[in-house]
Write a protein that holds these residues in place. Structure first.
Motif, short mmCIF file in Angstrom:
data_model
loop_
_atom_site.label_atom_id
_atom_site.label_comp_id
_atom_site.label_asym_id
_atom_site.label_seq_id
_atom_site.Cartn_x
_atom_site.Cartn_y
_atom_site.Cartn_z
N SER A 3 0.96 -1.27 -0.15
CA SER A 3 -0.15 -0.04 0.00
C SER A 3 1.01 1.30 -0.04
CB SER A 3 -0.97 0.18 1.11
OG SER A 3 0.03 0.02 2.35
N TYR A 4 2.25 1.11 0.38
CA TYR A 4 2.92 2.28 0.69
C TYR A 4 4.51 1.88 0.01
CZ TYR A 4 -0.32 5.03 3.10
OH TYR A 4 -1.53 5.67 3.54
N TYR A 5 4.87 2.72 -0.82
CA TYR A 5 6.09 2.34 -1.68
C TYR A 5 7.40 3.38 -0.82
CZ TYR A 5 3.70 -0.07 -5.15
OH TYR A 5 2.74 -0.94 -5.85
N GLU A 269 0.24 15.57 2.81
CA GLU A 269 -0.73 14.93 1.81
C GLU A 269 0.13 14.42 0.52
OE1 GLU A 269 -4.84 17.03 2.94
OE2 GLU A 269 -3.35 18.01 1.74
N THR A 272 1.98 11.14 1.04
CA THR A 272 1.12 10.02 1.14
C THR A 272 0.89 9.80 -0.23
OG1 THR A 272 0.16 10.45 3.38
CG2 THR A 272 -1.12 9.00 1.74
N ALA A 273 0.44 10.61 -1.20
CA ALA A 273 0.32 10.60 -2.61
C ALA A 273 1.54 9.59 -3.50
CB ALA A 273 -0.21 11.83 -3.26
N LYS A 275 3.81 8.15 -1.97
CA LYS A 275 4.19 6.61 -1.58
C LYS A 275 3.00 5.56 -2.05
CE LYS A 275 7.10 7.99 2.30
NZ LYS A 275 7.18 8.00 3.91
N GLN A 276 1.75 6.24 -2.49
CA GLN A 276 0.76 5.40 -2.85
C GLN A 276 1.07 5.41 -4.60
OE1 GLN A 276 -2.65 7.42 -1.45
NE2 GLN A 276 -2.67 6.10 0.41
N ARG A 278 0.61 7.62 -6.72
CA ARG A 278 -0.44 8.23 -7.32
C ARG A 278 0.06 9.40 -8.41
NH1 ARG A 278 -3.60 10.04 -2.38
NH2 ARG A 278 -4.69 11.59 -3.95
#
Length: 321
Positions: A3-5, A269, A272-273, A275-276, A278
């Motif tokens: 879920s996270y990179y 934010e 997080t984006a 590491k996802q 996106r």
């Protein structure tokens, strides 16, 4: 799929072609069945087997191309002749629907350089990954600095859902490829108006050049077209500080249909984006560079700091502009 990179995973996405200087064995293995695209003994690109097979078509070789074991060159004594030959080649491929990537034909020329910043030839933008030639772009991060009561915030666009490449992914505030005759500054000014509705006078006054990125991308499915095509790139990077909207600062707005929306995201934010995964891969690299320059990503808080920095500032074996 995690879920996270890690941030280094993002770099692996965008700089995915082995570096001949730092990983010569991996480079040799990767390119064992590739052909060097040369001009006067200088490497200007790499050609993968499916493209070489198309070039070997008797209707294309001979007058237009010289093909030898492991080496391909574009015939022509002048820039104009070489431009005509590659134009005819790619045009015929497009008409024959030889490669899916050519369905994105834009009638926009990119410059491929010989040594000493001399144009070698000009070619259709969407065809450049077929020949693994170096291309250029300009990206800008627009942000509101931190205050004692608010964190730093970045304006982040979401790419249009209908785009052929990376639909729906997050992008840099302003970004665009550099066509023939367009420098990075004019590219940023133009794209800022087209993609984000920023006034030209405001951009010219407030945007600041802060360096460049370089990486060697191997295209995957979200890029559109054939998987495995080669795309070395140099991106000129800009920052632009704006005030909050409540204080009269400009707010980016979609204009040309390339972007669905602009979001104001704080640093956490954005992390997080990232590491996802996106963000569009090269846009993630631009954000990592922004984090490094602004002291958000440091040697003290990131174990892969040195590799991240060197991988997104790669030295190329090609002649440059």
């Amino acid at each position: 799929m995690p879920s996270y990179y890690k941030y280094l995973d993002l770099v692996d996405q965008v700089d995915s072609f082995p570096n001949i200087a730092t990983h010569p064995v991996a480079f040799a293995e990767k390119t064992a069945d590739y052909s060097r695209f040369i001009h006067q003994a200088h490497t200007i690109g790499y050609i993968i087997p499916i493209v070489l097979d198309a070039l070997k078509d008797t209707t294309l070789s001979g007058d237009w191309w010289t093909i030898a074991p492991g080496v391909v060159s574009l015939n022509g004594d002048t820039t104009e002749e070489r431009t005509r030959n590659i134009e005819e080649t790619t045009r015929r491929w497009r008409e024959a629907k030889k490669f899916e990537i050519l369905s994105g034909w834009r009638n926009e020329k990119y410059t491929v350089y010989a040594p000493k910043s001399t144009p070698c030839f000009y070619m259709e933008r969407c065809a450049t990954p077929l020949f693994g030639v170096l291309t250029y772009g300009a990206h800008m991060t627009v942000y509101i600095p931190a205050t004692p009561t608010t964190p730093m915030r970045l304006w982040v666009p979401r790419r249009a859902a209908g785009k052929q490449t990376y639909p729906g992914m997050l992008d840099n505030t302003v970004a665009g490829g550099m066509g023939d005759g367009v420098g990075p500054w004019e590219c940023i000014v133009k794209e800022a108006g087209e993609e984000a509705s920023f006034e030209e006078s405001y951009v010219r006054e407030h945007a600041k050049a802060v360096g460049f990125l370089s990486y060697f991308y191997v295209r995957h499915d979200k890029a559109g077209g054939e998987i495995g095509l080669l795309q070395p790139e140099i991106e000129y990077v800009y920052d632009m500080i704006v005030k909050p909207e409540a204080e009269g600062g400009p707010v980016p707005k979609p204009f040309d249909g390339e972007v669905d929306e602009h979001m104001l995201m704080d640093v956490e934010e954005v992390k997080t984006a990232l590491k996802q995964m996106r963000f569009k891969p090269n846009c993630a690299a631009v954000i990592l560079d922004f984090f490094i320059r602004h002291g958000i990503l440091t040697n003290e808080n990131e174990p892969d700091y040195l590799e991240i920095y060197t991988r997104i500032h790669r030295r190329f074996e090609f002649p440059t502009r």
